[in-house]
Design an enzyme around this catalytic site. Structure first.
Site, PDB file in Angstrom:
ATOM      1  N   ALA A  74     -14.170 -30.837   3.123  1.00  0.00           N
ATOM      2  CA  ALA A  74     -13.444 -30.341   4.207  1.00  0.00           C
ATOM      3  C   ALA A  74     -14.005 -29.029   4.282  1.00  0.00           C
ATOM      4  CB  ALA A  74     -12.004 -30.076   3.652  1.00  0.00           C
ATOM      5  N   GLY A 121     -13.903 -34.767   0.335  1.00  0.00           N
ATOM      6  CA  GLY A 121     -14.075 -35.535   1.230  1.00  0.00           C
ATOM      7  C   GLY A 121     -15.525 -36.404   1.502  1.00  0.00           C
TER       8      GLY A 121
END
Length: 270
Positions: A74, A121
């Site tokens: 992120a 992520g």
């Protein structure tokens, strides 16, 4: 090898077709290729609008721009000032789960060439790929715990299924990073290569897979994915179903004829 770029430009990705392989490059190198800006919708377009609908494309290769990062997760700078409401987050995160799940279930094989750090992520994207190769300098981790959150794009579910509960808990709860050789030993990646060799080797792998009968590749991938979520008997039943779906395909007939005639087969995906 002929190359073609995306039909329309994408803000955060580079997309091109090399031979029968779509190459998707996460392209925010100044931000460590983090999942900010329009990267998630761009990924959806690259996979499900471009690669899915291009009959030339029989495999997808995902990598990151530069040598520092595959994807560092992120974009914390974008999120730092926000204060999401839990119920809103729960609903919104379903879209991320759906995107990553759809990449995992994409009907064409997906290879990750992990050229640098794969964190948060970024690692969760890589875990959705069918095959993961890494550069020797790559590092891996799910460090979300340090920020007071948890890996919430599938990391708490896919990583234990891949490397076992104990190792996954150790990585997630310590927020430690591991190097490429450790990732190889754990089974997160299946090969480690020098940085300069990674992309040529991954492209060669993707093209080699792309030369096989598309239906057989598709149903073999699907049978493995389904079997990993089921008991053995259910997995075997799905295997029979997948085999039956393609037993009368043109590609099977062509493969058999080409073998007997000692020539290279020409597969059409039918």
């Amino acid at each position: 090898m002929n190359t073609n770029t995306a039909p329309t430009p994408l803000d955060t990705l580079l997309y091109e077709v090399r031979g029968n392989v779509a190459v998707i490059t996460l392209n925010r190198p100044e931000r460590m290729n983090t999942l900010g800006g329009s990267m998630k919708p761009d990924l959806a377009r690259a996979f499900f609008e471009f690669a899915r609908n291009d009959q030339r494309v029989r495999a997808v290769l995902v990598t990151g721009a530069g040598e520092r990062a595959f994807c560092a997760g992120a974009d914390i700078k974008e999120r730092a000032d926000g204060q999401p409401v839990g119920t809103d987050y729960f609903v919104a995160q379903k879209a991320t789960h759906d995107l990553f799940r759809n990449i995992e279930e994409f009907e064409k094989p997906v290879i990750a060439a992990i050229n640098g750090v794969a964190l948060g992520g970024g690692l969760e994207i890589a875990l959705c790929c069918d095959i993961r190769w890494a550069a020797s300098g790559a590092r891996f981790g799910l460090p979300e715990i340090k920020l007071g959150v948890i890996p919430a794009a599938g990391g708490t579910q896919r990583l234990p299924r891949l490397i076992g509960e104990a190792r996954a808990k150790e990585l997630i709860l310590t927020a430690d990073l591991i190097d490429a050789e450790t990732a190889l030993r754990y089974g997160i990646v299946s090969r480690v290569l020098p940085q300069a060799e990674l992309m040529p080797a991954a492209l060669e792998l993707a093209q080699r897979i792309a030369e096989h009968p598309p239906l057989a590749v598709r149903f073999a991938k699907r049978a493995i994915n389904r079997g990993m979520q089921a008991d053995l008997d259910s997995g075997l039943e799905y295997e029979r179903y997948a085999a039956a779906m393609i037993i009368d395909s043109d590609d099977r007939k062509e493969g058999m004829r080409a073998f007997v005639e000692k020539r290279k087969p020409v597969f059409t995906g039918r």
